[in-house]
Design a protein around this motif. Structure first.
Motif, PDB file in Angstrom:
ATOM      1  N   GLY A  91      41.855  48.958  40.300  1.00  0.00           N
ATOM      2  CA  GLY A  91      42.254  49.057  41.708  1.00  0.00           C
ATOM      3  C   GLY A  91      41.365  50.010  42.480  1.00  0.00           C
ATOM      4  N   ILE A  92      41.036  51.132  41.853  1.00  0.00           N
ATOM      5  CA  ILE A  92      40.170  52.115  42.514  1.00  0.00           C
ATOM      6  C   ILE A  92      38.787  51.509  42.752  1.00  0.00           C
ATOM      7  N   ALA A 120      47.223  48.143  39.746  1.00  0.00           N
ATOM      8  CA  ALA A 120      45.979  48.057  40.508  1.00  0.00           C
ATOM      9  C   ALA A 120      46.229  48.393  41.979  1.00  0.00           C
ATOM     10  N   ILE A 150      48.403  50.472  43.035  1.00  0.00           N
ATOM     11  CA  ILE A 150      48.549  51.936  43.068  1.00  0.00           C
ATOM     12  C   ILE A 150      47.159  52.585  43.112  1.00  0.00           C
ATOM     13  N   GLY A 151      46.270  52.144  42.231  1.00  0.00           N
ATOM     14  CA  GLY A 151      44.908  52.698  42.222  1.00  0.00           C
ATOM     15  C   GLY A 151      44.201  52.479  43.544  1.00  0.00           C
ATOM     16  N   ALA A 152      44.326  51.261  44.081  1.00  0.00           N
ATOM     17  CA  ALA A 152      43.632  50.914  45.326  1.00  0.00           C
ATOM     18  C   ALA A 152      44.230  51.681  46.509  1.00  0.00           C
ATOM     19  N   LEU A 168      36.146  48.912  50.659  1.00  0.00           N
ATOM     20  CA  LEU A 168      36.027  49.895  51.741  1.00  0.00           C
ATOM     21  C   LEU A 168      34.559  50.158  52.081  1.00  0.00           C
ATOM     22  N   ALA A 181      45.814  54.488  46.408  1.00  0.00           N
ATOM     23  CA  ALA A 181      45.499  55.913  46.268  1.00  0.00           C
ATOM     24  C   ALA A 181      44.057  56.211  46.694  1.00  0.00           C
ATOM     25  N   THR A 182      43.231  55.169  46.745  1.00  0.00           N
ATOM     26  CA  THR A 182      41.841  55.332  47.178  1.00  0.00           C
ATOM     27  C   THR A 182      41.715  55.079  48.684  1.00  0.00           C
ATOM     28  N   GLY A 183      42.801  54.712  49.326  1.00  0.00           N
ATOM     29  CA  GLY A 183      42.787  54.537  50.778  1.00  0.00           C
ATOM     30  C   GLY A 183      42.680  53.102  51.247  1.00  0.00           C
ATOM     31  N   ALA A 184      42.931  52.149  50.361  1.00  0.00           N
ATOM     32  CA  ALA A 184      42.827  50.732  50.739  1.00  0.00           C
ATOM     33  C   ALA A 184      44.198  50.186  51.155  1.00  0.00           C
ATOM     34  N   ILE A 218      43.813  60.994  39.125  1.00  0.00           N
ATOM     35  CA  ILE A 218      45.145  60.383  39.216  1.00  0.00           C
ATOM     36  C   ILE A 218      45.679  60.087  37.814  1.00  0.00           C
ATOM     37  N   VAL A 244      42.590  45.117  49.481  1.00  0.00           N
ATOM     38  CA  VAL A 244      42.705  44.761  48.057  1.00  0.00           C
ATOM     39  C   VAL A 244      44.000  43.984  47.820  1.00  0.00           C
ATOM     40  N   THR A 248      43.802  49.502  34.491  1.00  0.00           N
ATOM     41  CA  THR A 248      44.129  48.705  35.672  1.00  0.00           C
ATOM     42  C   THR A 248      44.134  49.562  36.929  1.00  0.00           C
ATOM     43  N   VAL A 249      44.610  50.799  36.810  1.00  0.00           N
ATOM     44  CA  VAL A 249      44.542  51.709  37.955  1.00  0.00           C
ATOM     45  C   VAL A 249      43.063  51.873  38.350  1.00  0.00           C
ATOM     46  N   ALA A 296      38.931  48.974  45.470  1.00  0.00           N
ATOM     47  CA  ALA A 296      39.090  49.622  46.771  1.00  0.00           C
ATOM     48  C   ALA A 296      37.753  50.181  47.249  1.00  0.00           C
TER      49      ALA A 296
END
Lengths: 389, 323
Positions: free
Chosen positions: B88-89, A65, A67-69, B96, A71-74, B75, A24, B84-85, B92
C-alpha cells in the motif's frame, strides 16, 4: 440540467469513487463478488482513472494495503461483503484506531454458516463496535451520493467510513442515478491533505505500543472523535444539499407527523415499508417509517425526535445478535429510549435474512402485528419474522 | 547482471555511513543479534526510507509510546500483514508521485522488518501476494528461529531438535521434530529479482545486500540469521560468535539469488563440525549423538544442494569483504 443514467448500482458506485479521484484502490474481488472493483479495474486499465490498483490476495490484505496507502497520504478505496468483511476484521479496528480516512463500500450480505451470498446485515453488524462511521443507502442515488459524502467526512474527521449498500437488492439492480458535476465535486471534495503521514522529510512513528498508561486515553480520544464526527457529517450533508437540493439527515422519516405506530429500519427495505405505509394510510391507519441513515455514530437525539408521539415502534432488524436481548438495531433503539421520557412499546422483529423477501404486503402484516401491541405487550423481547413452521 | 546493479559500489569499512536510522536506548536484550542487523540495514538504506515492522521483538523494543527508536517514518499495523502494508505504501508513493502530490526526486525505499513467525508462519500468504504482484520493496526477515517476544515458542523456522516452550525437550519427544522450512526456496519460486541470506557476523556483506535489495526494481527479500541469547541459551557476549559459527559449520550459508541465479558469497570448504555450533546453545543441550549425527548429515546435504545450484550457474563465490 443534470443527466439521469440507468446504471447498475455497483457500476454507479465505482464511477462515483472514480469521480472522487482516488489514488489507491486495493481489493479482493470475491467472497462474494460485486461489480464495483471490477469496474474500477476497467477504469484504471482504460486510462480513465489515474490510480494504483492493487489486486490483493485476500480481504485482510485489501484493508492492510489501504492502511499502508492511507498512512502515506493517499486517498484509498476498497469494497467487500460478508465473509470478506469477516476476514478483514482485525484490520478494521486498526484503520479506525490509527485515524485513517479509508472509504469502503460494504455490500451487505449474510455470513456463513449456512453459507449464503444473499442480502442481510449480518456482516456489518459484526463491525458495529470497530470505530467506523456507517451510512446506509436505500437506493442507487443515495449509494452514489453517500460515496461523495464518505470521502468528505472521512477526510475531515480522520475516521474510516463504510457506505452500506444492500447486496443484490441494490448492488445488482439497475437504478436511475445522477452524478455530481465534476467541477462541483472538486469544490466539494478538495484534494486530501494529511498532516501526519509516512514521509521521510518528517519522520513519525505510527502504531506505537499503547502501554496501560496510555491505551485508555487513546481510546477516549478516538471515541470523542467519532462522537464529534456527527457535526461534520451534518455539515457535509448541508453543503451537499446546497449543491444538489438532495437532503440527507441522520434519521429520516416518512409520514411520522401523526403516526401511532412506526417501523424502524435501515437500508433498502425502507422503501417497501414506505409502500406499505401508503397502502395503510389510504385506509386511514396512522402509520409511519423511521429510517436510520447514520448508524455510527448513533444519532440518539435525532432518533428520539423522529419517533414523534408514536405509541409502538416495530424495529425490523436484518441480523441476529445471538444470545442478546434483541436484534442489533432493536438493542440500540431500546437503549436510546431508556435515556428519554418517551417510552413507546418496542416490538423487535428480525426479518429478511439471507435475501428472504420482505414485500410491502409483509410490511402491511408487520404493521398490523404492531397495532396489536397497542393493547397487548409483546411476549418476547424479539421474534424472528416469517419462519416457516 | 541486472542494470540497477551494474555500477554497484559496495560499502567497505572505510566508507560506512555515520547515519543511524535506529536510535540507541531501545529495549532489546543484552547481546541481541536481531536488533544489530536491523540497525545495519537502516544504515545501508539511509534516511529516505519508510519502514514497516510486524508485531514482534523489534516492534516491542522500539516503540513503547511515547518513545520511539525510529529515525525514519515507521508504521506497525499487525503481525502478519507487513508485506501488504508495504504494498500500500509503495502504491501510494507511485500514485502520489505520478499525480505531482509527492515531490521526491530520490527513490523512497520501502522496507519491511519481520520476524520468522511473521514471515515463515502467519504472514506467508501476505508475503507471497506482495512478491507475486511485484511491488518495489525490500522485505527483511530477521529470523531468530522461534517466537521470542512471547517467550520462545516454536515456529516453522525453528531448527530440528531445538527446545522451545512448545517443542520442549521431553522424555520421549526431544525438541523440534521438523526441519527448518525452506523459506528461501519459497521466496525464490516467486521469481523475484533479488533474494539473499545475510548474517550480522558479516556486517559489510549484510549492508551490501540490503543496498542491492533497495536498488533493484521490484521485490527483494533478505533472510537474516538473527541470534537470540535469551531464547537460545547462549551467552550474550557470544551472540556474534554463534552467528559466525552458523556460517562456518554450513548451518546458514551466505548466498544471493539474482534473477534466479545462485551465487554463494562465502564458500565453506572446510566446515567446522555442527556439534561446535550446537554445544554452545542451551536449546540443543539435550540432543543425543544420533540426533547430532542426523543434523550433521542433513546440513551437509543441504549445502551440497546449494553448491550444485550455484555451480550450475558457473559461479560459486563473490568477493567477501568482511575480514
Amino acid at each position: 440540467m443534470t443527466k439521469k443514467f440507468a446504471k447498475e448500482v455497483s457500476i454507479a458506485v465505482a464511477e462515483a469513487v472514480a469521480q472522487c479521484k482516488v489514488d489507491v484502490i486495493s481489493a479482493y474481488p470475491i467472497t462474494p463478488q460485486t461489480h464495483i472493483v471490477e469496474h474500477l479495474a476497467e477504469l484504471v486499465n482504460n486510462g480513465e482513472l489515474d490510480a494504483e490498483y492493487i489486486p490483493v490476495e485476500s480481504e485482510h490484505a485489501a484493508m492492510s494495503a489501504c492502511i499502508g496507502a492511507a498512512a502515506t497520504g493517499a486517498r484509498t478505496f476498497t469494497s467487500t461483503s460478508a465473509q470478506g468483511l469477516l476476514l478483514m476484521y482485525e484490520t478494521l479496528f486498526i484503520a479506525s484506531g490509527m485515524r485513517l480516512p479509508i472509504v469502503m463500500a460494504l455490500v451487505n450480505r449474510s455470513v456463513s454458516a449456512p453459507i449464503s451470498i444473499w442480502n442481510d446485515h449480518s456482516d456489518v453488524m459484526s463491525m458495529r463496535d470497530a470505530g467506523w462511521i456507517h451510512f446506509f443507502a436505500e437506493n442507487g442515488q443515495q449509494a452514489v451520493d453517500l460515496i461523495y459524502h464518505a470521502y468528505k467526512v472521512a477526510e475531515k474527521t480522520l475516521l474510516p467510513v463504510a457506505v452500506n449498500i444492500d447486496g443484490f437488492i441494490l448492488s445488482h439492480v439497475v437504478e436511475p442515478v445522477t452524478f455530481l458535476d465534476q467541477n462541483l465535486l472538486d469544490k466539494y471534495l478538495p484534494p486530501l491533505k494529511i498532516k501526519y503521514k509516512l514521509d521521510p522529510k518528517n519522520p513519525i512513528t505510527i502504531g506505537a505500543i499503547g502501554v496501560p498508561e496510555i491505551y485508555t486515553e487513546a481510546k477516549k480520544a478516538q471515541d470523542e472523535a467519532l462522537k464529534a464526527s456527527y457535526k461534520i457529517i451534518l455539515q457535509a450533508w448541508k453543503d451537499f444539499e446546497k449543491l444538489t437540493g438532495r437532503k440527507y439527515l441522520p434519521v429520516e422519516t416518512y409520514q411520522m407527523e401523526d403516526a401511532e405506530v412506526a417501523i424502524v429500519i435501515m437500508g433498502s427495505l425502507a422503501e417497501n415499508a414506505m409502500n406499505a405505509v401508503d397502502i395503510l394510510r389510504a385506509k386511514g391507519k396512522k402509520v409511519g417509517v423511521v429510517r436510520i441513515r447514520l448508524w455510527r455514530p448513533f444519532p440518539t437525539k435525532d432518533f428520539l425526535k423522529a419517533i414523534g408521539k408514536v405509541k409502538t415502534l416495530c424495529v425490523v432488524d436484518r441480523a441476529v445478535s445471538h444470545g442478546a436481548t434483541g436484534g442489533p438495531v432493536g438493542i440500540e433503539v431500546r437503549s436510546a429510549l431508556y435515556q428519554s421520557n418517551k417510552r413507546p412499546r418496542v416490538l423487535n422483529l428480525i426479518a429478511g435474512l439471507s435475501g428472504r423477501d420482505v414485500t410491502k404486503e409483509d410490511f402491511v402484516e408487520i404493521f398490523e402485528k404492531t397495532f396489536e401491541t397497542l393493547t397487548k405487550k409483546p411476549t418476547t423481547p424479539y421474534e424472528i419474522y416469517g419462519v416457516k413452521e | 547482471m541486472r542494470p540497477e546493479l551494474k555500477n554497484f559500489k559496495g560499502f567497505t569499512l572505510k566508507n560506512l555511513p555515520e547515519y543511524e536510522g535506529f536510535a540507541q536506548g531501545h529495549r532489546a536484550c543484552q547481546g541481541c543479534g536481531t536488533v544489530l542487523p536491523l540497525r545495519l540495514a537502516l544504515k545501508a538504506l539511509g534516511p529516505n526510507t519508510i519502514a514497516v515492522t510486524s508485531t514482534g521483538c523489534m516492534e516491542i523494543v522500539s516503540s513503547p509510546f511515547p518513545y520511539t527508536s525510529w529515525n525514519v517514518p515507521w508504521i506497525h499495523v499487525a503481525f502478519e500483514n507487513s508485506a501488504t502494508v508495504a504494498s500500500g505504501i509503495e502504491a501510494a508513493i507511485k500514485a502520489l508521485k505520478r499525480k505531482g502530490k509527492l515531490k521526491s526526486k530520490e527513490k523512497i525505499n520501502v522496507v519491511v522488518f519481520a520476524g520468522d513467525g511473521a514471515t515463515f508462519d502467519i504472514g506467508l500468504q501476505w508475503l507471497s501476494g506482495a512478491l507475486e504482484r511485484g511491488h518495489d520493496f525490500v522485505y527483511i526477515c530477521l529470523d531468530n528461529e522461534a517466537y521470542m517476544n512471547t517467550g520462545v515458542q516454536r515456529s516453522g523456522a525453528t531448527p530440528f531438535g531445538a527446545h522451545t516452550t512448545t517443542s520442549p525437550a521431553g522424555k520421549i519427544i526431544k525438541g523440534q521434530t521438523t526441519w527448518k522450512k525452506n523459506l528461501m526456496g519459497i521466496v525464490i519460486a516467486h521469481n523475484i529479482p533479488y533474494a539473499a541470506t545475510a548474517n550480522p557476523a558479516f556486517p559489510i556483506d549484510l549492508m551490501n545486500k540490503v543496498k542491492k535489495a533497495a536498488l533493484v526494481n521490484g521485490p527483494a527479500f533478505i533472510h537474516v540469521y538473527a541470534t537470540c541469547p535469551t531464547g537460545w541459551g547462549t551467552k550474550s557476549e557470544d551472540s556474534l560468535l554463534t552467528a559466525k559459527l552458523a556460517v562456518e559449520t554450513r548451518v546458514f550459508p551466505l548466498y544471493e539469488v539474482i534473477d534466479g541465479k545462485y551465487i554463494i558469497n562465502r564458500k565453506v570448504d572446510k566446515p567446522k563440525p555442527v556439534e561446535e555450533y550446537l554445544k554452545i546453545q542451551r536449546r540443543f543441550r539435550h540432543l543425543t549423538p544420533e540426533q547430532i549425527a542426523y543434523i550433521q548429515e542433513r546440513v551437509n546435504q543441504e549445502y551440497e544442494k546449494l553448491l550444485k545450484l550455484a555451480e550450475s550457474f558457473g559461479e560459486t563465490q563473490t568477493e567477501q569483504k568482511d575480514e
